[in-house]
Enzyme design. Structure first.
Site, PDB file in Angstrom:
ATOM      1  N   GLU A 296       0.833  -1.208   0.000  1.00  0.00           N
ATOM      2  CA  GLU A 296       0.000   0.000   0.000  1.00  0.00           C
ATOM      3  C   GLU A 296       0.874   1.267   0.000  1.00  0.00           C
ATOM      4  OE1 GLU A 296      -2.568   0.430   3.430  1.00  0.00           O
ATOM      5  OE2 GLU A 296      -3.593   2.160   2.598  1.00  0.00           O
TER       6      GLU A 296
ATOM      7  N   LYS B 256      -2.452  -2.024  -3.208  1.00  0.00           N
ATOM      8  CA  LYS B 256      -3.509  -1.188  -2.614  1.00  0.00           C
ATOM      9  C   LYS B 256      -3.111   0.280  -2.807  1.00  0.00           C
ATOM     10  CE  LYS B 256      -5.961  -0.306   1.727  1.00  0.00           C
ATOM     11  NZ  LYS B 256      -6.644  -0.895   2.861  1.00  0.00           N
TER      12      LYS B 256
END
Ligand code: 5MM
Length: 349
Positions: A177, A219
């Protein structure tokens, strides 16, 4: 490397029209959200809130995986069922946040670096034994007058790649992420440029660390103007800029991309995901879904208020939000679905 296991987990996480629920707020973040919602900030209220989430009826219809936090992974329902077992019973794959948060980066004012590599191998072994099959590490990139610097992007992406390699060694699918924050008055183009730099550096570092892209999930943030930007962008423009950037930067061997919501309203996050699917139906090399925290939880947390009598309403709101995001993943979300009062069972299984 347990390649087959990694690929199977990643595929299951991206299945159908489902998506992920991020419920990995660290104690500080959870308490901050509780304070805003007028909920007492004690360990028991945090436990009760997470029980409400993992026992939401039929949540596995909409959610493929849920990201837990170290405190939460050891907790149980009032009846003594470990949250991790409640999730598995609901058909939801348990995951775990393994980064240890961000700190100021030395010599780089205004920039953050993520901590958590020390002892990670041992923690991953323990989490795997507990039943976690995927993990998450968040790097934060800040847009400012003189930021982000190349050094900050490089250091953060290197850490993400080292984390991903350790996860795969332990049969755990890494969610990587790299979040470009929405804070600031920058425009959409700036967000696009910075996100592109971060993603290109990320995949360079992942290759260097020999991470198998088939067993990994990205992500990212959506491409949006800063929250203080005078010029906000249309839903279609955000969808086009976001997918355009991803197509430029994310290799097709990556099985899935699951967006963070980053502070967007739940409605807007659904509308953006929906527009991407409407515009690019059948044209994307990877699955495209959601891994929202605030954009799924916000209405439910506000309705709960820490009171037992509100649990059912809060669970209905959680289910409704997640099923609207399923509709968005199918490209079938429309704003008037928001007006339907009861939880929507939109998915045709
Ligand atoms: C739940 O928030 C996660 C970070 O928590 P801490 O800052 O407390 O460690 C965060 O990584 C989250 O999973 C993602 O940013 C997605 O959350 P949003 O709210 O942006 O969808």
């Amino acid at each position: 490397m347990k390649t087959d296991e990694l690929i199977n987990t990643a595929t299951a996480l991206m299945a159908g029209d489902k998506g992920l629920l991020a419920m990995d707020e660290s104690t500080g973040t959870c308490n901050k959200r509780f304070e805003e919602a007028g909920i007492p900030t004690t360990i028991e209220y945090r436990r009760a809130y997470r029980e409400l989430i993992v026992t939401t009826p039929n949540f596995g219809d909409c959610i493929s995986g849920a990201i837990l936090y170290d405190e939460t992974i050891y907790q149980s329902t009032k009846k003594g069922v470990l949250f991790i077992d409640a999730l598995k019973k609901a058909g939801i794959i348990p995951g775990i946040k393994v980064d240890e948060g961000t700190v100021n980066m030395a010599n780089f004012p205004g920039e953050k670096i993520t901590e958590g590599l020390d002892g990670l191998r041992q923690r991953l072994e323990k989490y795997y034994d507990l039943g976690a099959r995927f993990a998450k590490w968040r790097a934060v990139i800040t847009i400012g007058e003189d930021t982000p610097t190349k050094a900050n992007i490089e250091a953060n992406m290197h850490l993400l790649a080292r984390y991903a390699a350790l996860c795969q060694e332990n049969g755990i699918v890494p969610i990587v992420e790299p979040e470009v924050l929405m804070d600031g008055d920058h425009n959409l183009k700036k967000c696009q440029k910075v996100t592109e730099k971060a993603l290109k550096m990320l995949f360079k570092q992942l290759e260097k660390q020999r991470v198998d892209l088939r067993g990994l999930i990205l992500k990212p943030n959506m491409i949006l103007p800063g929250t203080k930007s005078e010029k906000q962008a249309s839903v279609d423009k955000v969808a086009k800029a976001t997918v355009g950037t991803l197509l430029k930067c994310v290799p097709p061997s990556v099985p899935g991309i699951a967006f963070l919501s980053g502070g967007q309203s739940p409605e807007l996050a659904s509308a953006h995901l929906n527009a991407m699917h409407v515009k690019y139906k059948g044209k994307l090399p990877w699955a495209l879904t959601f891994s929202f925290a605030r954009a799924i939880q916000e209405p439910a947390m506000n309705a709960w208020k820490g009171l037992d009598k509100n649990v059912k309403v809060a669970q209905k709101l959680l289910y409704k939000r997640a099923s609207l995001d399923n509709a968005a993943r199918r490209g079938e979300y429309t704003p008037d679905m928001e007006l339907v009062d009861k939880p929507l069972i939109l998915t045709v299984k």
